[in-house]
Design an enzyme around this catalytic site. Structure first.
Site, PDB file in Angstrom:
ATOM      1  N   ASP A 311       1.586  -8.415  -2.695  1.00 53.20           N
ATOM      2  CA  ASP A 311       2.080  -7.116  -2.227  1.00 53.20           C
ATOM      3  C   ASP A 311       0.925  -6.320  -1.602  1.00 53.20           C
ATOM      4  OD1 ASP A 311       3.558  -4.855  -1.790  1.00 53.20           O
ATOM      5  OD2 ASP A 311       3.847  -4.356  -3.902  1.00 53.20           O
ATOM      6  N   LYS A 313       0.808  -4.987   1.478  1.00 48.30           N
ATOM      7  CA  LYS A 313       1.269  -3.889   2.338  1.00 48.30           C
ATOM      8  C   LYS A 313       0.307  -3.663   3.509  1.00 48.30           C
ATOM      9  CE  LYS A 313       3.867  -1.298  -1.174  1.00 48.30           C
ATOM     10  NZ  LYS A 313       3.521  -2.037  -2.393  1.00 48.30           N
ATOM     11  N   ASP A 316      -2.489  -2.204   9.337  1.00 44.31           N
ATOM     12  CA  ASP A 316      -3.510  -1.915  10.343  1.00 44.31           C
ATOM     13  C   ASP A 316      -3.180  -2.674  11.635  1.00 44.31           C
ATOM     14  OD1 ASP A 316      -5.990  -1.041  11.466  1.00 44.31           O
ATOM     15  OD2 ASP A 316      -6.846  -1.021   9.449  1.00 44.31           O
TER      16      ASP A 316
END
Length: 482
Positions: A311, A313, A316
């Site tokens: 996880d 996430k 960028d």
């Protein structure tokens, strides 16, 4: 041109087709409407627009402008606007990132009433989305006019939202006209009638005047495909494997191992492994990270047959996430079957992550979830952001396999829905995390996988608690399938 002649003409130019078609939802349909082709037949497009205008006149509807649902209805609305000198507005599907950044083009003032124009209505979702966008600009919508009402719940759904749908023709009329014109045989007509009756999008049964449909009208709707059915229809290797695990182990439970200790994580996973289909990790909070521990984690995943989901996430630009995914001390691409990402940077983030997997020779063996909705109070992952997530997922099915979300966003078996913030009792924690029950998530929100963290991790008996969640989630799935 009479309505009968128009319907026959639409059939002849293949705007109305019969056979076997896979819809966006993944459902096989015996009928398909492709009104996009009418732009190549100006005479037909004019006839369609005039029939729509007559339906509007007959309804005595009052409005200041018209707005076609993008994109098929735009040329139809344009014909209506120019022929009857009524102002037109254009709704964009996505906001421009330059210039005025408008979602609605055209001149209007707050409080104006706009008429929605659509070609075909099934569930009414596209009309509803256009209404919402107009409402956001202060424009009111009371009515919508459509050429073809598929009679699958769209009219009822829009009515529940305060919008009256006026239709030129209903699918029952189309079938009647084409059968009388000897374009369709009785078997084809009956097959379409049965399909329409069994696939209502608003409630369990389609309620309409008797039209020869008989008992087929009372068929129950099967809410979801079974795991084996989804597995047979999906394309991605990782998702196929996941559906197989869910069926074999009878579980839709993802355990979130939220601990800073790898030793503790391994200990808990050994206990809960038999009850889960996915283990979700936050590898960057681990204080005793080693490559050897990753090896042990992979062994547990093999032993208990579950997938690994880091996880991370990612959020960028493509070049940066590519390195975050494959390099550094964690080397996530080498061991995590699934990762997730926000779409704030745009589609480049998907390309960056995908290319990282490809360069490692892992194409087809790694998959991405897009974070479309979140469970924390006050989050902004809603509206246009969520719609953009769905669009990006559909454009990248070779890598994107689903969503982190709070509700079902697609019926396509190529996308899975995973919902965090699940506990056996609803509530909210001190930091705004909102919790839902497994039954709420699976049967009411139509998600596929429940994600449980602290509910299991903080338990005195993680194995027993995981088994309880596993049973609750799977029972909810069985209820859906019945």
């Amino acid at each position: 041109m009479s309505l009968e002649s128009l319907v026959v003409k639409l059939y002849e130019i293949e705007a109305v087709k019969f056979g076997n078609f896979t819809l966006k939802s993944g459902i096989q349909s015996p009928v398909y409407f492709d009104l996009r082709v009418i732009v190549s037949y100006p005479d037909v497009m004019v006839e369609v627009s005039e029939h729509l205008w007559k339906a509007v006149e007959a309804s005595k509807t009052e409005f200041a402008s018209v707005c076609g649902v993008p994109y098929t209805a735009l040329p139809i609305a344009t014909c209506m606007s120019t022929a009857h000198n009524v102002p037109m507005l254009i709704r964009r599907k996505e906001m421009k990132d330059y210039g005025t950044k408008k979602m609605i083009e055209g001149h209007f003032k707050k409080g104006d009433v706009c008429l929605i124009v659509e070609d075909v209505v099934t569930s009414g979702t596209s009309v509803s989305e256009t209404v919402q966008t107009l409402n956001n600009e202060g424009i009111k919508v009371k009515d919508a006019v459509v050429l073809l009402n598929r009679e699958q719940g769209g009219e009822q759904r829009l009515a529940s939202e305060g919008v009256t749908l006026h239709s030129v023709c209903k699918i029952s009329q189309v079938l009647d006209i084409l059968e009388k014109a000897k374009k369709l045989d009785r078997d084809t007509v009956q097959r379409v009638q049965d399909f329409i009756a069994s696939n209502n999008t608003f409630g369990n049964n389609i309620k309409r005047p008797a039209d020869g449909m008989g008992d087929a009208q009372q068929k129950k709707v099967k809410k979801v495909l079974t795991y084996p059915e989804r597995q047979s229809q999906c394309k991605h290797e990782v998702l196929k494997r996941l559906y197989g695990i869910m069926e074999e182990k009878k579980t839709n439970l993802c355990f979130s191992g939220d601990t800073t200790s790898f030793a503790e994580l391994l200990e808990v996973v050994e206990k809960v492994g038999p009850y889960i289909c996915i283990l979700k990790t936050h590898i960057d909070i681990i204080t005793d990270f080693t490559a050897e521990n990753i090896h042990k984690l992979k062994n547990l995943a093999s032993k208990h047959n579950f997938l690994l989901f880091e996880d991370r996430k990612f959020a960028d630009i493509g070049n940066t996430v590519k390195k975050q995914y494959s390099e550094g001390i964690y080397k996530i691409s080498e061991w995590s079957d699934i990762i997730n990402a926000h779409i704030i940077p745009g589609p480049g983030i998907i390309e960056g992550l995908k290319s990282a997997a490809g360069e490692k020779g892992l194409t087809g063996k790694r998959a991405l979830l897009l974070i479309a909705e979140m469970s924390s109070k006050g989050n902004v992952a809603t509206g246009e952001y969520t719609k953009a997530c769905v669009k990006m997922a559909e454009e990248n099915q070779d890598f994107v396999v689903g969503y982190i979300c709070q509700s079902q966003l697609s019926k396509d078996p190529n996308f899975i829905h995973m919902t965090p913030g699940v506990k056996l009792v609803e509530g909210t924690d001190s930091l705004g995390q909102q919790y839902l029950t497994p039954k709420e998530v699976i049967t009411k929100r139509n998600s596929d996988i429940i994600i449980v963290g602290r509910g299991i991790m903080n338990s005195d008996d993680p194995a027993t608690t995981a088994a309880t969640y596993q049973q609750a989630g799977y029972d909810a799935y069985l209820e859906q399938c019945s």
